[in-house]
Design a protein around this motif. Structure first.
Motif, PDB file in Angstrom:
ATOM      1  N   TYR A   1       0.831  -1.209   0.000  1.00  0.00           N
ATOM      2  CA  TYR A   1       0.000   0.000   0.000  1.00  0.00           C
ATOM      3  C   TYR A   1       0.862   1.255   0.000  1.00  0.00           C
ATOM      4  CZ  TYR A   1      -3.942  -3.073   1.003  1.00  0.00           C
ATOM      5  OH  TYR A   1      -4.897  -4.061   0.934  1.00  0.00           O
ATOM      6  N   SER A  53      -6.481  -0.990  -1.609  1.00  0.00           N
ATOM      7  CA  SER A  53      -5.646  -0.496  -2.708  1.00  0.00           C
ATOM      8  C   SER A  53      -6.236   0.792  -3.267  1.00  0.00           C
ATOM      9  CB  SER A  53      -5.525  -1.539  -3.815  1.00  0.00           C
ATOM     10  OG  SER A  53      -4.758  -2.649  -3.405  1.00  0.00           O
ATOM     11  N   ALA A 104      -5.473   3.591  -0.944  1.00  0.00           N
ATOM     12  CA  ALA A 104      -4.079   4.022  -1.046  1.00  0.00           C
ATOM     13  C   ALA A 104      -3.843   4.848  -2.307  1.00  0.00           C
ATOM     14  CB  ALA A 104      -3.157   2.802  -1.036  1.00  0.00           C
TER      15      ALA A 104
END
Length: 381
Positions: free
Chosen positions: A201, A326, A329
């Motif tokens: 991440y 994800s 991030a």
């Protein structure tokens, strides 16, 4: 099914890119400052970062089909609301709603591709996803710009493509869950149980920050060396990288068959480092064309590699949550980029900013080489 997933994968890049051609018109018509107008481009990213984990939980419970359909409808209605809104506050609300739909679409398409494809076929599909995303980054803004010639409101009609895609998703996606059992972990507990995810991440955040450094500050750098024509700026900033990303995506499956994930990751970081060094130090227009080609190669490799390695680090039982994080991030990185590099570049220069971004790539490359990152979560072949 794959065609629908690839088409939906093009929608993520539409978030802000579609309305860039009419942003100044929107600013003037609504009577807002440049900073407030900029939030029209970035507000959806904040919504995606915040709500993505919720859709990871929803996919765990209901599978990818229903969240995907609902997300596409919300995407279309929230984005398409710009057709009729006439005030800045209403437009901002619609952009936040749009971000919620985009979060669902991003998470659902990622989980679906990881869940429904295996082995070499998955590698090919991930490469095709990079190609589809790059093509979308070229086609959709062009369509938006053409519609913007009528009125800035018309540009937002592009987002309505989510409605027919929702109908196709309802027809083609299997009604199944992606969850494979295991303990139901929240985001914090997942990171505690799978600490390798913190590294991946962090990589996603850095990638997103660097991408937006280019998107925001490259036109300024190009103007300093005499490249001001919009068509040339688009060639260096968007078109060149998109073309090479598309080509790499088409052959990614073959690359993966010959190279380990670790080797591909190192290659992607090398191209990123080289691209930033060229943009920071080269002034010759022809030589400068190497930079977008390098960034395109790196992006075409990095995105499928990072997506698969996050999935492997999380395990099948935590796939949905990991894919959702994800998204958090990536879009958090996009939101942070101007906050981190804006003051630096204002205090120094674009050259300094690009050199610092290149140094970050060099540090990541050193970490990957020294720690042999990638080998412990993915087989080398």
């Amino acid at each position: 099914m794959l065609v629908v997933l690839l088409a939906a994968s093009t929608l993520g890049v539409m978030g802000g890119a579609v309305i860039v051609p009419v942003l100044e018109v929107i600013r003037g018509d609504l009577g807002v400052t440049g900073t407030l107008a900029g939030f029209v481009l970035t507000a959806h990213g904040l919504a995606i970062a915040v709500t993505s984990p919720l859709f990871g939980r929803a996919i765990d419970r209901w599978g990818v089909r229903r969240p995907m359909i609902v997300g596409l409808v919300v995407y279309a209605l929230g984005g398409g609301a710009g057709l009729v809104v006439t005030s800045y506050p209403a437009l901002m609300v619609s952009r936040l709603v749009f971000g919620v739909g985009a979060a669902a679409v991003f998470t659902a398409t990622t989980v679906a591709m990881l869940a429904f494809y295996r082995g070499a076929e998955r590698d090919r599909v991930m490469g095709w996803r990079s190609t589809a995303t790059s093509v979308g980054g070229l086609v959709w803004p062009l369509v938006g710009g053409l519609l913007g010639g009528l009125t800035w409101h018309a540009t937002f009609a592009v987002y309505l493509v989510g409605l027919p895609l929702a109908a196709l998703a309802a027809w083609s996606l299997p009604d199944t869950t992606a969850r494979a059992g295991g303990e139901d972990l929240g985001a914090v507990r997942l990171l505690r149980h799978r600490p390798a995810l913190l590294g991946w991440y962090s990589l996603w955040i850095v990638i997103a920050v660097q991408m937006y450094v280019l998107a925001i500050f490259l036109p300024q750098r190009l103007a300093q060396i005499g490249i001001r024509a919009p068509v040339l700026v688009s060639l260096y900033a968007v078109v060149g990288a998109a073309i090479t990303t598309s080509l790499v995506g088409l052959v990614y499956g073959r690359l993966r068959a010959r190279l380990s994930y670790a080797a591909l990751l190192r290659a992607a970081l090398v191209t990123s480092l080289a691209g930033f060094l060229i943009y920071a130090t080269v002034s010759h227009p022809v030589v400068l064309l190497l930079a977008p080609a390098l960034f395109g190669i790196g992006n075409g490799i990095l995105f499928p590699v990072a997506t698969v390695l996050v999935d492997r680090a999380a395990g099948v039982e935590h796939r949905s949550r990991a894919a959702a994080l994800s998204g958090t991030a990536i879009f958090a990185g996009q939101f942070l980029s101007p906050l981190l590099f804006g003051p630096l570049i204002e205090a120094t220069s674009t050259t300094t900013g690009f050199l610092v971004a290149g140094a970050v790539s060099a540090i990541l490359l050193a970490v990957v080489v020294v720690r042999r990152i990638g080998v412990d979560v993915a087989s080398v072949r």
